[in-house]
Design a protein around this motif. Structure first.
Motif, PDB file in Angstrom:
ATOM      1  N   ALA A   2       0.843  -1.197   0.000  1.00  0.00           N
ATOM      2  CA  ALA A   2       0.000   0.000   0.000  1.00  0.00           C
ATOM      3  C   ALA A   2       0.877   1.246   0.000  1.00  0.00           C
ATOM      4  CB  ALA A   2      -0.896  -0.002   1.240  1.00  0.00           C
ATOM      5  N   PRO A   3       0.426   2.328  -0.636  1.00  0.00           N
ATOM      6  CA  PRO A   3       1.220   3.562  -0.634  1.00  0.00           C
ATOM      7  C   PRO A   3       1.418   4.144   0.758  1.00  0.00           C
ATOM      8  CG  PRO A   3      -0.624   3.723  -2.178  1.00  0.00           C
ATOM      9  CD  PRO A   3      -0.760   2.441  -1.457  1.00  0.00           C
ATOM     10  N   SER A   4       0.517   3.824   1.681  1.00  0.00           N
ATOM     11  CA  SER A   4       0.653   4.381   3.036  1.00  0.00           C
ATOM     12  C   SER A   4       1.859   3.798   3.768  1.00  0.00           C
ATOM     13  CB  SER A   4      -0.625   4.124   3.835  1.00  0.00           C
ATOM     14  OG  SER A   4      -0.829   2.729   3.977  1.00  0.00           O
ATOM     15  N   ARG A   5       2.368   2.682   3.288  1.00  0.00           N
ATOM     16  CA  ARG A   5       3.549   2.108   3.929  1.00  0.00           C
ATOM     17  C   ARG A   5       4.775   2.969   3.682  1.00  0.00           C
ATOM     18  NH1 ARG A   5       6.267  -3.739   2.651  1.00  0.00           N
ATOM     19  NH2 ARG A   5       7.992  -3.498   4.101  1.00  0.00           N
ATOM     20  N   TRP A   6       4.878   3.606   2.509  1.00  0.00           N
ATOM     21  CA  TRP A   6       6.043   4.390   2.156  1.00  0.00           C
ATOM     22  C   TRP A   6       5.850   5.880   2.382  1.00  0.00           C
ATOM     23  CZ3 TRP A   6      10.283   1.799   1.706  1.00  0.00           C
ATOM     24  CH2 TRP A   6      10.227   0.472   1.319  1.00  0.00           C
ATOM     25  N   ILE A   7       4.624   6.343   2.259  1.00  0.00           N
ATOM     26  CA  ILE A   7       4.372   7.779   2.425  1.00  0.00           C
ATOM     27  C   ILE A   7       3.677   7.989   3.766  1.00  0.00           C
ATOM     28  CG2 ILE A   7       3.258   9.813   1.469  1.00  0.00           C
ATOM     29  CD1 ILE A   7       3.440   8.491  -1.272  1.00  0.00           C
ATOM     30  N   ARG A   8       4.467   8.286   4.741  1.00  0.00           N
ATOM     31  CA  ARG A   8       3.947   8.529   6.088  1.00  0.00           C
ATOM     32  C   ARG A   8       4.121  10.001   6.419  1.00  0.00           C
ATOM     33  NH1 ARG A   8       6.547   3.414   9.327  1.00  0.00           N
ATOM     34  NH2 ARG A   8       5.405   1.831   8.181  1.00  0.00           N
ATOM     35  N   PRO A   9       3.364  10.521   7.368  1.00  0.00           N
ATOM     36  CA  PRO A   9       3.511  11.941   7.740  1.00  0.00           C
ATOM     37  C   PRO A   9       4.892  12.292   8.266  1.00  0.00           C
ATOM     38  CG  PRO A   9       1.466  11.053   8.621  1.00  0.00           C
ATOM     39  CD  PRO A   9       2.224   9.893   8.025  1.00  0.00           C
ATOM     40  N   GLU A  10       5.631  11.324   8.768  1.00  0.00           N
ATOM     41  CA  GLU A  10       6.960  11.609   9.302  1.00  0.00           C
ATOM     42  C   GLU A  10       7.956  11.989   8.212  1.00  0.00           C
ATOM     43  OE1 GLU A  10       5.592   8.457   9.915  1.00  0.00           O
ATOM     44  OE2 GLU A  10       4.711   8.926  11.860  1.00  0.00           O
ATOM     45  N   VAL A  11       7.712  11.581   6.963  1.00  0.00           N
ATOM     46  CA  VAL A  11       8.669  11.863   5.897  1.00  0.00           C
ATOM     47  C   VAL A  11       8.317  13.133   5.124  1.00  0.00           C
ATOM     48  CG1 VAL A  11       9.335   9.457   5.644  1.00  0.00           C
ATOM     49  CG2 VAL A  11       7.495  10.372   4.236  1.00  0.00           C
ATOM     50  N   TYR A  12       7.227  13.798   5.443  1.00  0.00           N
ATOM     51  CA  TYR A  12       6.869  15.042   4.751  1.00  0.00           C
ATOM     52  C   TYR A  12       7.948  16.118   4.873  1.00  0.00           C
ATOM     53  CZ  TYR A  12       2.149  13.195   4.043  1.00  0.00           C
ATOM     54  OH  TYR A  12       1.086  12.444   3.655  1.00  0.00           O
ATOM     55  N   PRO A  13       8.547  16.337   6.053  1.00  0.00           N
ATOM     56  CA  PRO A  13       9.640  17.321   6.117  1.00  0.00           C
ATOM     57  C   PRO A  13      10.834  16.947   5.238  1.00  0.00           C
ATOM     58  CG  PRO A  13       8.852  16.830   8.314  1.00  0.00           C
ATOM     59  CD  PRO A  13       8.184  15.861   7.394  1.00  0.00           C
ATOM     60  N   LEU A  14      11.117  15.669   5.108  1.00  0.00           N
ATOM     61  CA  LEU A  14      12.198  15.222   4.224  1.00  0.00           C
ATOM     62  C   LEU A  14      11.859  15.533   2.772  1.00  0.00           C
ATOM     63  CD1 LEU A  14      14.876  13.726   3.884  1.00  0.00           C
ATOM     64  CD2 LEU A  14      13.557  11.615   3.718  1.00  0.00           C
ATOM     65  N   PHE A  15      10.629  15.247   2.367  1.00  0.00           N
ATOM     66  CA  PHE A  15      10.195  15.590   1.006  1.00  0.00           C
ATOM     67  C   PHE A  15      10.279  17.087   0.768  1.00  0.00           C
ATOM     68  CE2 PHE A  15       7.291  11.645   0.715  1.00  0.00           C
ATOM     69  CZ  PHE A  15       8.335  10.890   0.229  1.00  0.00           C
TER      70      PHE A  15
END
Length: 89
Positions: A2-15
């Motif tokens: 699922a895409p939710s496995r890789w795109i989590r709210p914790e990685v938004y600052p990294l993006f």
């Protein structure tokens, strides 16, 4: 997967930080290819060879941001730095 496995709210600052870095790189590349007097993209300009056009080079090197920060102190918070470092306070 699922895409939710890789795109989590914790990685938004990294993006966001990677996006800002890529944006700065793209901006610099576009600036160089469009306004740098030493870069010649078209065939007609490349035929001209090396030009001694110092005014164009000066205009490219002395851009607005450089003129703005020329007489400023190289500090982020000069009042706080002065408060903690100057003995007169």
């Amino acid at each position: 997967m699922a895409p939710s496995r890789w795109i989590r709210p914790e990685v938004y600052p990294l993006f966001a930080s990677v996006g800002v870095a890529v944006g700065i790189c793209v901006m610099q590349l576009v600036r160089n290819i469009s306004t740098n007097p030493e870069v010649r993209v078209t065939k007609q300009n490349r035929i001209a060879g090396v030009l001694d056009n110092f005014a164009e080079g000066e205009k490219y090197a002395e851009h607005g941001l450089r003129k703005f920060v020329r007489n400023k102190t190289p500090q982020i918070m000069p009042s706080i730095n002065g408060f903690f470092s100057d003995p007169k306070y």
